[in-house]
Design a protein around this motif. Structure first.
Motif, mmCIF file in Angstrom:
data_model
loop_
_atom_site.group_PDB
_atom_site.id
_atom_site.type_symbol
_atom_site.label_atom_id
_atom_site.label_comp_id
_atom_site.label_asym_id
_atom_site.label_seq_id
_atom_site.Cartn_x
_atom_site.Cartn_y
_atom_site.Cartn_z
ATOM 1 N N ALA A 65 0.827 -1.203 0.000
ATOM 2 C CA ALA A 65 0.000 0.000 0.000
ATOM 3 C C ALA A 65 0.860 1.250 0.000
ATOM 4 O O ALA A 65 0.511 2.270 -0.620
ATOM 5 C CB ALA A 65 -0.919 -0.008 1.215
ATOM 6 N N THR A 66 1.996 1.197 0.681
ATOM 7 C CA THR A 66 2.890 2.354 0.740
ATOM 8 C C THR A 66 3.475 2.662 -0.629
ATOM 9 O O THR A 66 3.725 3.829 -0.960
ATOM 10 C CB THR A 66 4.018 2.091 1.759
ATOM 11 O OG1 THR A 66 3.437 1.826 3.048
ATOM 12 C CG2 THR A 66 4.932 3.306 1.882
ATOM 13 N N PHE A 117 0.828 4.647 -2.317
ATOM 14 C CA PHE A 117 0.772 5.966 -1.677
ATOM 15 C C PHE A 117 1.897 6.868 -2.178
ATOM 16 O O PHE A 117 1.668 8.023 -2.550
ATOM 17 C CB PHE A 117 0.862 5.785 -0.163
ATOM 18 C CG PHE A 117 1.020 7.068 0.604
ATOM 19 C CD1 PHE A 117 -0.089 7.842 0.930
ATOM 20 C CD2 PHE A 117 2.276 7.509 1.012
ATOM 21 C CE1 PHE A 117 0.052 9.025 1.627
ATOM 22 C CE2 PHE A 117 2.423 8.688 1.714
ATOM 23 C CZ PHE A 117 1.306 9.449 2.031
ATOM 24 N N ARG A 135 -9.763 2.627 6.646
ATOM 25 C CA ARG A 135 -9.210 1.275 6.750
ATOM 26 C C ARG A 135 -10.170 0.326 7.457
ATOM 27 O O ARG A 135 -10.251 -0.859 7.114
ATOM 28 C CB ARG A 135 -7.882 1.303 7.508
ATOM 29 C CG ARG A 135 -6.748 1.988 6.773
ATOM 30 C CD ARG A 135 -6.477 1.348 5.444
ATOM 31 N NE ARG A 135 -5.331 1.956 4.770
ATOM 32 C CZ ARG A 135 -4.969 1.688 3.541
ATOM 33 N NH1 ARG A 135 -5.673 0.828 2.806
ATOM 34 N NH2 ARG A 135 -3.923 2.268 2.982
ATOM 35 N N ASN A 151 -5.711 3.723 -0.456
ATOM 36 C CA ASN A 151 -4.299 4.048 -0.635
ATOM 37 C C ASN A 151 -4.112 5.404 -1.288
ATOM 38 O O ASN A 151 -3.139 6.118 -1.000
ATOM 39 C CB ASN A 151 -3.608 2.992 -1.502
ATOM 40 C CG ASN A 151 -3.579 1.627 -0.839
ATOM 41 O OD1 ASN A 151 -3.672 1.510 0.372
ATOM 42 N ND2 ASN A 151 -3.464 0.594 -1.646
ATOM 43 N N TYR A 180 0.599 7.676 7.506
ATOM 44 C CA TYR A 180 -0.046 6.726 6.592
ATOM 45 C C TYR A 180 0.357 5.293 6.924
ATOM 46 O O TYR A 180 -0.496 4.402 6.992
ATOM 47 C CB TYR A 180 0.342 7.067 5.151
ATOM 48 C CG TYR A 180 -0.172 6.076 4.146
ATOM 49 C CD1 TYR A 180 -1.475 6.150 3.677
ATOM 50 C CD2 TYR A 180 0.647 5.051 3.677
ATOM 51 C CE1 TYR A 180 -1.951 5.230 2.757
ATOM 52 C CE2 TYR A 180 0.175 4.128 2.766
ATOM 53 C CZ TYR A 180 -1.118 4.226 2.310
ATOM 54 O OH TYR A 180 -1.587 3.310 1.414
ATOM 55 N N THR A 234 -2.251 2.596 8.407
ATOM 56 C CA THR A 234 -2.535 1.467 7.522
ATOM 57 C C THR A 234 -2.270 0.150 8.233
ATOM 58 O O THR A 234 -3.111 -0.763 8.218
ATOM 59 C CB THR A 234 -1.686 1.549 6.244
ATOM 60 O OG1 THR A 234 -2.024 2.738 5.530
ATOM 61 C CG2 THR A 234 -1.935 0.339 5.345
#
Length: 251
Positions: free
Chosen positions: A114-115, A118, A159, A170, A183, A187
């Motif tokens: 997910a990062t 992002f 989330r 995201n 974040y 997350t």
């Protein structure tokens, strides 16, 4: 004119190139997501896991930490490029490694993937869009200010509520200027409840395979699972509600 351009910074052409270059990572993710949905939809499935379960278990038993590394790498790729199969990957984590530590491997890999999304969105669009929203007036500025004042609430809410698609969850923080560390923390913590549910389902796949059945992937919407998650979502809203009430009292 050359001197003026040097004093003014980069040339218009260079600025346009820089703008398009910023969009490359996000474009790669979007293209990979569309291509993956077309090419991999039939492979990242419950049937694939069922048909290869003995080979996967044998590899895990012989090379445990290598299996963990390979699994998490594939999960990061799936989440980072928004490929189909995130749910199957979570089930696989539970099936191979149990509810614990499987949930840690699942949540950790999902957070890393997910990062990636992002950072790509923030690099390509987020910083410019957040700056424009800060410099705007009226409703847009009010929306941005409201999000900034309640960032933790917003991050946990998107989330915890299972109806918000993972890819959308995201993107939104990147487009409103959320800091990276906030974040990542929100997350990781925010996806634990849902990750725990599906990991535990995966941990019980051995019995499901033995009966020749398929797992109930809609379990997250059953009352005994959904209501506690909605309760956590409501709890995450509490700080914003208290802040709103206190703001009215001081007026």
């Amino acid at each position: 004119m050359a001197d003026a351009m040097e004093r003014g910074g980069e040339s218009p052409g260079a600025a346009v190139k820089s703008k398009w270059a910023r969009l490359v990572p996000l474009a790669v993710i979007l293209v990979a997501a569309m291509g993956g949905a077309y090419a991999l939809g039939d492979y990242l499935s419950f049937e694939t896991l069922r048909d290869n379960r003995e080979m996967l278990i044998a590899y895990r038993d012989q090379h445990y930490w290598a299996a963990v590394a390979v699994f998490m790498t594939f999960y990061v790729i799936i989440a980072g490029f928004s490929l189909p199969g995130a749910t199957i990957a979570t089930l696989t984590g539970g099936f191979l490694f149990g509810t614990f530590p499987g949930v840690l491997f699942n949540v950790g890999a999902a957070t890393m993937g997910a990062t990636v999304v992002f950072l790509a969105a923030k690099f390509g669009l987020g910083e410019r869009l957040a700056a424009k929203m800060d410099s705007s007036e009226g409703r847009i500025k009010a929306l941005k200010d409201g999000i900034d004042e309640n960032q933790w609430t917003m991050l946990f809410l998107i989330r915890l509520v299972p109806v918000v698609p993972f890819f959308v969850a995201n993107l939104i923080p990147a487009l409103v200027g959320v800091r990276l560390w906030r974040y990542v923390v929100s997350t990781f913590i925010g996806i634990i409840p849902g990750g725990l549910v599906y990991t535990s389902v995966g941990a019980g796949l051995g019995e499901v395979f033995a009966r020749g059945e398929t797992p109930n992937l809609g379990i997250i919407f059953e009352p005994h699972v959904l209501l506690p998650m909605l309760g956590l979502a409501a709890l995450s809203l509490l700080p914003a509600v208290i802040k709103k009430i206190r703001g009215r009292e001081t007026v």
